[in-house]
Design a protein around this motif. Structure first.
Motif, PDB file in Angstrom:
ATOM      1  N   LEU A   1       0.809  -1.134  -0.108  1.00 61.68           N
ATOM      2  CA  LEU A   1       0.040  -0.123   0.179  1.00 61.68           C
ATOM      3  C   LEU A   1       0.722   1.285  -0.125  1.00 61.68           C
ATOM      4  CD1 LEU A   1      -3.136  -0.361   2.127  1.00 61.68           C
ATOM      5  CD2 LEU A   1      -2.951  -0.139  -0.396  1.00 61.68           C
TER       6      LEU A   1
ATOM      7  N   GLY B   1      -4.886 -10.182   3.267  1.00 65.91           N
ATOM      8  CA  GLY B   1      -4.182  -8.707   3.294  1.00 65.91           C
ATOM      9  C   GLY B   1      -3.264  -8.319   2.544  1.00 65.91           C
TER      10      GLY B   1
ATOM     11  N   ILE C   1      -5.471  -8.206  -1.301  1.00 64.16           N
ATOM     12  CA  ILE C   1      -5.924  -6.952  -1.425  1.00 64.16           C
ATOM     13  C   ILE C   1      -5.097  -5.630  -1.679  1.00 64.16           C
ATOM     14  CG2 ILE C   1      -6.450  -6.180   0.948  1.00 64.16           C
ATOM     15  CD1 ILE C   1      -9.401  -5.912  -0.168  1.00 64.16           C
ATOM     16  N   SER C   2      -4.177  -5.582  -0.958  1.00 68.16           N
ATOM     17  CA  SER C   2      -3.096  -4.623  -1.048  1.00 68.16           C
ATOM     18  C   SER C   2      -2.612  -4.586  -2.419  1.00 68.16           C
ATOM     19  CB  SER C   2      -2.020  -4.608  -0.011  1.00 68.16           C
ATOM     20  OG  SER C   2      -2.652  -4.991   1.199  1.00 68.16           O
TER      21      SER C   2
ATOM     22  N   GLN D   1      -4.578  -3.734  -5.211  1.00 70.88           N
ATOM     23  CA  GLN D   1      -4.838  -2.169  -5.543  1.00 70.88           C
ATOM     24  C   GLN D   1      -3.351  -1.629  -6.146  1.00 70.88           C
ATOM     25  OE1 GLN D   1      -7.471  -0.697  -2.130  1.00 70.88           O
ATOM     26  NE2 GLN D   1      -6.864  -2.441  -1.214  1.00 70.88           N
TER      27      GLN D   1
ATOM     28  N   GLU E   1     -13.173 -16.040   9.318  1.00 68.87           N
ATOM     29  CA  GLU E   1     -12.330 -14.813   9.679  1.00 68.87           C
ATOM     30  C   GLU E   1     -12.884 -13.862   8.578  1.00 68.87           C
ATOM     31  OE1 GLU E   1     -10.823 -12.480  11.198  1.00 68.87           O
ATOM     32  OE2 GLU E   1     -11.763 -13.836  12.898  1.00 68.87           O
ATOM     33  N   TYR E   2     -13.095 -14.337   7.283  1.00 67.85           N
ATOM     34  CA  TYR E   2     -13.451 -13.237   6.130  1.00 67.85           C
ATOM     35  C   TYR E   2     -14.992 -13.273   5.699  1.00 67.85           C
ATOM     36  CZ  TYR E   2      -8.363 -12.620   5.841  1.00 67.85           C
ATOM     37  OH  TYR E   2      -6.999 -12.542   6.305  1.00 67.85           O
TER      38      TYR E   2
ATOM     39  N   PHE F   1     -14.843  -7.918  -0.030  1.00 67.98           N
ATOM     40  CA  PHE F   1     -13.755  -6.550  -0.630  1.00 67.98           C
ATOM     41  C   PHE F   1     -12.660  -7.097  -1.602  1.00 67.98           C
ATOM     42  CE2 PHE F   1     -15.169  -5.932   3.988  1.00 67.98           C
ATOM     43  CZ  PHE F   1     -15.697  -4.766   3.661  1.00 67.98           C
TER      44      PHE F   1
ATOM     45  N   PHE G   1     -18.131  -2.106   4.690  1.00 66.05           N
ATOM     46  CA  PHE G   1     -16.829  -1.492   5.150  1.00 66.05           C
ATOM     47  C   PHE G   1     -17.223  -0.995   6.760  1.00 66.05           C
ATOM     48  CE2 PHE G   1     -14.174   1.926   6.326  1.00 66.05           C
ATOM     49  CZ  PHE G   1     -13.177   1.351   6.757  1.00 66.05           C
TER      50      PHE G   1
ATOM     51  N   LEU H   1     -18.112  -3.681   9.062  1.00 63.36           N
ATOM     52  CA  LEU H   1     -17.025  -4.383   9.533  1.00 63.36           C
ATOM     53  C   LEU H   1     -16.280  -3.689  10.568  1.00 63.36           C
ATOM     54  CD1 LEU H   1     -14.740  -6.681   8.963  1.00 63.36           C
ATOM     55  CD2 LEU H   1     -13.788  -5.236   7.556  1.00 63.36           C
TER      56      LEU H   1
ATOM     57  N   ILE I   1      -8.360  -0.063   1.540  1.00 65.98           N
ATOM     58  CA  ILE I   1      -8.692  -0.902   2.388  1.00 65.98           C
ATOM     59  C   ILE I   1      -7.187  -2.100   2.458  1.00 65.98           C
ATOM     60  CG2 ILE I   1      -9.932  -2.959   3.071  1.00 65.98           C
ATOM     61  CD1 ILE I   1     -12.392  -1.404   1.871  1.00 65.98           C
ATOM     62  N   VAL I   2      -6.786  -2.163   3.604  1.00 63.86           N
ATOM     63  CA  VAL I   2      -5.488  -3.119   3.741  1.00 63.86           C
ATOM     64  C   VAL I   2      -6.001  -4.256   4.376  1.00 63.86           C
ATOM     65  CG1 VAL I   2      -3.293  -2.962   4.188  1.00 63.86           C
ATOM     66  CG2 VAL I   2      -4.605  -1.399   5.073  1.00 63.86           C
ATOM     67  N   GLU I   3      -6.685  -4.452   5.352  1.00 65.86           N
ATOM     68  CA  GLU I   3      -7.107  -5.753   5.957  1.00 65.86           C
ATOM     69  C   GLU I   3      -8.387  -5.761   6.157  1.00 65.86           C
ATOM     70  OE1 GLU I   3      -4.536  -8.145   7.048  1.00 65.86           O
ATOM     71  OE2 GLU I   3      -6.851  -8.995   7.030  1.00 65.86           O
ATOM     72  N   THR I   4      -9.192  -7.112   6.200  1.00 62.73           N
ATOM     73  CA  THR I   4     -10.776  -7.232   6.527  1.00 62.73           C
ATOM     74  C   THR I   4     -10.860  -8.451   7.240  1.00 62.73           C
ATOM     75  OG1 THR I   4     -10.816  -8.754   4.325  1.00 62.73           O
ATOM     76  CG2 THR I   4     -11.291  -6.521   4.207  1.00 62.73           C
ATOM     77  N   SER I   5      -9.711  -8.969   7.925  1.00 57.72           N
ATOM     78  CA  SER I   5      -9.941  -9.830   8.935  1.00 57.72           C
ATOM     79  C   SER I   5      -9.888  -9.297  10.443  1.00 57.72           C
ATOM     80  CB  SER I   5      -8.888 -10.983   8.959  1.00 57.72           C
ATOM     81  OG  SER I   5      -8.571 -11.501  10.098  1.00 57.72           O
ATOM     82  N   LYS I   6     -10.990  -9.394  11.239  1.00 56.30           N
ATOM     83  CA  LYS I   6     -10.938  -8.757  12.413  1.00 56.30           C
ATOM     84  C   LYS I   6      -9.867  -9.218  13.372  1.00 56.30           C
ATOM     85  CE  LYS I   6     -15.421  -9.942  12.548  1.00 56.30           C
ATOM     86  NZ  LYS I   6     -16.423 -10.015  11.774  1.00 56.30           N
ATOM     87  N   GLN I   7      -9.487 -10.514  13.271  1.00 55.89           N
ATOM     88  CA  GLN I   7      -8.395 -10.882  13.978  1.00 55.89           C
ATOM     89  C   GLN I   7      -7.031 -10.327  13.619  1.00 55.89           C
ATOM     90  OE1 GLN I   7      -8.686 -15.334  13.886  1.00 55.89           O
ATOM     91  NE2 GLN I   7      -6.300 -15.422  14.831  1.00 55.89           N
ATOM     92  N   ASN I   8      -6.977 -10.004  12.554  1.00 55.21           N
ATOM     93  CA  ASN I   8      -5.574  -9.633  12.002  1.00 55.21           C
ATOM     94  C   ASN I   8      -5.504  -8.091  12.551  1.00 55.21           C
ATOM     95  OD1 ASN I   8      -4.873 -11.815  11.047  1.00 55.21           O
ATOM     96  ND2 ASN I   8      -5.203 -11.232   8.817  1.00 55.21           N
TER      97      ASN I   8
END
Lengths: 870, 143
Positions: A166, A196, A199-200, A203, A242-243, A252, B84, B87, B124-131
């Motif tokens: 990013l 992660g 997705i980065s 983009q 998780e996703y 996303f 988003f 989330l 948006i970089v990360e979509t996992s709550k845990q991460n």
């Protein structure tokens, strides 16, 4: 590493501050709390207090969020970043991204700390630095730190990788040249598994495609397969807690990949073919009962519309669209309208099929949906459906709420004008719009309407009668009143005598005095708007000649404005009064109907004005100021004529020679409407040539004795009059100088000889200078360009730049083609205002671009040889 | 660029969190917040969650007394931004346990850290709550 020191557990004072702010009952109390806190923080900063630095920073962030200035804390961020502990760094970097921006010079100081942290052994600290860099980095920092970021893209830790990716987006956006350095690693990172990172990187790829053509080609070759695989994996994957969002894995990521596919597939058949299957799969298999699924479908449809998709796929997309549009959820309908806009380019017919639904959306209760739908309707209009569509929109105009009326009116006017071949229809629609929302109709729209009426003699009677009726019904719509007043003034007798009736019309009985009543009412009701009142006065004057019986009454109305505080109205009423009173013999010819307005030149002028409104309104100050006075004439002669007119007027009994009236088409708009009022304030201070002419023209009757002989003597030797003065000044001024002693002699002009401002192997540019008396700062320059080569120069364009203390206005050039070997020239005038006149001399940089045999050339230079005193 | 700003505003229109991904001066920020908050708060539940403002769109969603406003470019996927927002709320919920306005006020920096893990430079970089929560929890554990 020391993580034990938590800045937020060290004291309760941050909480206390927030409590105090919350407890504030008024804005003043809150300001007092903030002021107190800021004072304490400033004191701590100047004491170089280490213990509470992080706490102060946290407070500053809160204060910043509330919208108070926090610039004094910027240096503290840097100190925190330079500290060794993680908590200090963390809060320092956060402060950096919130309180600073890339334009501040403080940022230069942080580059070094960033570099160190990017090379730190602790991955969290590296992450912080990457994050900050990604949010605020400037072009210089991007260049300095790009190698570090490139290296970090290759590390093992996924968290570092995604942040580095990013961060690269920001770097590439700031310095597009660096795109090629990143494309290789970006393509290879598409093999990763971590969402992660994916997705980065997706983009990053999208950004690379935007930044560089080369990267786009590279990614078309090397990334499409990877993207297809990612999309297949996430859409087929089993439940991933998780996703998971509403049963769909990572929407996303779906959306970003689809978006990148759109960029890659646009105009590239190969890529499009590769992604066809997976797009079909996503479009058919994605659940559409939840928002997340719809978000993916939405993106998928856009991608299908954007790439070179097969027709089967397109049908699929259009069907999804139809489903969206009939959805009851407003959010879905909104995006459906959005998609239809895009689909217009691909498949107009499919969109036309939804016309009825779209029209319903124009009437929706929700302004966002209405706006979208209106845009769409505007695109949908064509020859066959324009009439029913316009009818729908006009009908809706009656019931729509006020803040939407402006948009709606503008769109209707624009549609109606675009399809104005059927003049009667056009007039009817315009009259309706003027009646309903005349206050929102823009000036150029009703000007165009008047031009059209003037060009349609068979419809003039109909127009004036319809407008009269409309005026009776709703006299509060500004532009309706203006158009109606103008028409009554011009075509009053058609109103009273029912001339040129159309079959559809019902005859009305209007007496002469009723027509005058209407104007009087408009004049008195519109006490605020000067333009409308001025137009009323002109119309009344015209009626006094059309209906001689009402002349006395009109004079009484006109005289009422003799003491008006608005100079424009006062002047008009005094002049008009004297026309009615003393110049009966010439009145009828003076107040003849306006000649037919040149439609083509109006359209041309309108197009030009929409491009450069400012330059237009300013470029014609003289015409405008004169224009208001020209109105009563109805016929303005070309420049040499005023002299003859002067003579005619000066002897009251002489026959008037206003034969076939000829117009100067350029000024006709001002002539016609007297709408130059906006400019009178500026122009009034600088009496210009045409004002003088007209002042004399109208006032001369009061002292014919003094002027008669003078004028004659001047006429007898016009040649002398011209040669007496500096060359280059318009002839008219010279002639008039003899007439009106109040005009200063243009001697000043002689003080500024013309110069050769620029000369190259191909071009020569000369400047002539002219100054308005009494305005030493302002200079009008006439540039003339000569071609020294034997080849014609095309696409000729002259640009100039001046220092801040000078204001420059460039008028349009006379042509864009410069004939060869000096066989003609281009002229262009410039107006320059030197705000530091007398202290600093004029200076100017110029740039001339043109084409020689189709090849672009550019010449630049600086002009420093301006005569002193400009 | 995608996301231009993230705003949290309460029912009274007071800003509770503001993160901008493009630079705005203090005055511009104040004007913008005032304008869009007024626009969004005036809308009813039946109206769609998108408001066009100047040259961009605001996607908003209401949770109890808090409004989440996200400003995005015109070509951004509005529905995805709604997801988003959700989330973000879920992430905060997981950390604070049924998050409320006060949690956000008193732990402003933590919310910023979460947001920083989720969005960088408007992407948006990360979509996992845990991460997203891992680094924050790590920091709390060690302190």
């Amino acid at each position: 590493m020391d993580l034990s020191l938590n800045p937020f557990s060290s004291g309760t004072r941050l909480r206390d501050m927030i409590r105090a702010i919350r407890a504030s009952k008024t804005a003043a109390e809150e300001r007092a709390v903030v002021r107190r806190e800021c004072a304490a923080i400033r004191a701590a900063i100047s004491d170089n207090d280490q213990d509470y630095r992080h706490r102060n920073m946290a407070k500053l962030m809160f204060i910043h969020m509330l919208g108070y200035p926090t610039h004094f804390g910027q240096m503290e961020c840097l100190k925190l970043i330079a500290a060794s502990g993680f908590p200090e760094k963390r809060i320092g970097y956060l402060g950096l991204t919130l309180l600073l921006d890339e334009r501040q010079e403080v940022l230069m100081l942080v580059t070094n700390s960033l570099k160190q942290d990017l090379n730190h052994s602790n991955q969290f600290i590296v992450g912080l630095a990457l994050c900050a860099l990604g949010n605020i980095c400037s072009a210089e920092m991007a260049r300095d730190l790009a190698p570090e970021v490139e290296r970090l893209l290759q590390t093992r830790d996924p968290n570092t990788k995604k942040k580095a990716a990013l961060c690269s987006i920001r770097i590439v956006r700031k310095v597009p040249d660096l795109a090629e350095n990143f494309m290789g690693s970006a393509a290879s990172l598409l093999k990763e598994k971590h969402h992660g990172v994916l997705i980065s990187v997706v983009q990053l790829c999208t950004e690379l495609c935007k930044a560089s053509r080369e990267a786009l080609e590279y990614l078309r070759k090397h990334s499409v397969e990877g993207l297809v695989r990612i999309l297949r994996d996430v859409s087929n994957s089993s439940y991933a807690p998780e996703y998971d969002i509403a049963g769909i894995t990572d929407p996303f990521l779906h959306i970003r990949v689809l978006r990148l596919m759109r960029t890659l597939g646009q105009g590239d058949a190969d890529c499009s073919e590769h992604v066809n299957d997976i797009l079909a799969q996503v479009a058919t298999k994605t659940e559409s009962n939840k928002n997340a699924g719809n978000a993916i479908l939405y993106e998928c449809v856009e991608t299908i519309m954007g790439i070179e998709a097969t027709s089967g796929l397109r049908v699929l997309a259009i069907n999804i669209l139809g489903r969206f549009l009939s959805n009851r959820d407003n959010n879905i309908r909104y995006v459906a309208l959005n998609m239809l806009m895009k689909a217009m380019a691909v498949d107009t017919l499919a969109v036309q099929r939804h016309r009825v639904t779209i029209l319903e959306c124009v009437k929706d209760a929700d302004v966002s949906i209405r706006k979208r739908a209106l845009e769409l309707v505007y695109l949908l209009v064509n020859d066959t459906n324009v009439k029913p569509l316009t009818k729908e929109l006009v009908d809706y105009l009656e019931v729509s709420d006020d803040d939407f009326k402006e948009d709606l009116t503008a769109k209707i006017c624009s549609i109606v004008e675009k399809f104005s071949q059927d003049k009667l229809w056009y007039l009817d629609q315009m009259f309706k719009v003027l009646t309903l929302t005349g206050n929102f109709v823009k000036d150029d729209v009703w000007h165009a309407l008047i031009v059209l009426i003037s060009n349609a003699p068979e419809l003039q009677g109909y127009s004036v009668r319809s407008l009269y009726k409309a005026l009776q019904a709703s006299g509060t719509q500004e532009s309706l009143v203006r158009v109606a007043v103008w028409c009554i003034g011009e075509y009053g007798e058609m109103l009273v005598n029912n001339i040129s009736m159309l079959d559809v019309e019902e005859p009305i009985t209007v007496t002469e005095s009723e027509a005058v009543d209407a104007l009087e009412l408009a004049l008195k009701r519109y006490s605020v708007d000067v333009t409308t009142r001025a137009m009323c006065l002109v119309a009344l004057l015209k009626l006094s000649s059309r209906f001689p019986q009402t002349s006395k009454r009109i004079q009484a109305i006109v005289v009422q404005n003799k003491g008006n505080t608005v100079l424009e109205l006062q002047q008009r009423s005094i002049e008009f009064n004297s026309i009615i009173q003393r110049h009966q013999s010439i009145k009828s010819s003076l107040l003849e109907r306006m000649p037919v307005l040149d439609e083509a030149s109006y359209l041309l002028k309108r197009a030009a004005s929409s491009q450069a409104t400012v330059s237009l309104t300013k470029s014609a100050p003289s015409a405008a100021s004169g224009g208001s006075l020209k109105v009563p004439n109805g016929a303005v002669k070309p420049p040499p004529a005023p002299l003859a007119d002067l003579l005619d007027l000066s002897s009251d009994d002489a026959p008037v020679t206003t034969s076939a009236p000829s117009t100067a088409p350029n000024d006709f708009l001002q002539d016609l409407l007297g709408i130059g009022l906006i400019d009178t304030s500026t122009a009034g201070g600088a009496p210009s040539a045409s004002t003088d002419i007209l002042m004399d023209l109208l006032s001369i009757g009061s002292y014919p004795v003094q002027n008669g002989p003078l004028a004659t003597s001047n006429i007898s030797s016009p040649g002398q009059a011209v040669t007496k003065h500096a060359p280059g000044t318009p002839q008219v001024i010279d002639l008039l100088d003899g007439l009106s002693p109040s005009t200063p002699l243009p001697d000043v002009n002689a003080a500024y000889p013309s110069i050769t401002a620029f000369q190259s192997a191909t071009l020569k540019m000369t400047f002539n200078f002219k100054k308005q008396p009494g305005k030493p700062q302002e200079t009008t320059m006439h540039a003339s360009f000569t071609n020294l080569t034997s080849v014609t120069l095309t696409n000729f364009m002259f640009q100039a730049a001046v220092p801040k203390f000078i204001q420059l206005r460039l008028d349009p050039a006379s042509s864009s083609t410069l004939p060869a070997s000096g066989n003609g020239s281009i002229t262009q005038s410039l107006s320059v205002t030197n705000n530091q006149h007398g202290q600093k001399p004029l200076a100017m940089r110029i740039r001339i671009s043109y084409k020689v045999n189709g090849e672009e050339r550019l010449e630049q230079g600086q002009i420093s040889n301006f005569p002193a005193g400009l | 660029m995608g996301i231009r700003f993230v705003l949290l505003v309460n029912k009274q229109g007071q800003t509770r969190l503001a993160q901008y991904y493009e630079h705005l001066s203090l005055d511009e920020r104040r004007a913008l917040e005032g304008e869009i908050v007024r626009k969004c708060l005036a809308r009813t539940d039946q109206q769609c969650s998108f408001v066009e403002h100047r040259n961009y769109k605001v996607v908003y969603r209401r949770y109890a007394s808090l409004f989440f406003l996200v400003g995005v470019d015109n070509d951004e996927n509005e529905l995805a931004i709604l997801e988003f927002i959700h989330l973000l709320v879920e992430t905060m919920d997981r950390h604070f346990g049924n998050v409320c306005e006060l949690d956000i006020m008193f732990h402003l920096e933590k919310v910023h850290f979460m947001l920083e893990e989720m969005v960088m430079n408007g992407c948006i970089v990360e979509t996992s709550k845990q991460n997203i929560l891992a680094p924050i929890q790590l920091m709390e554990k060690t302190s």
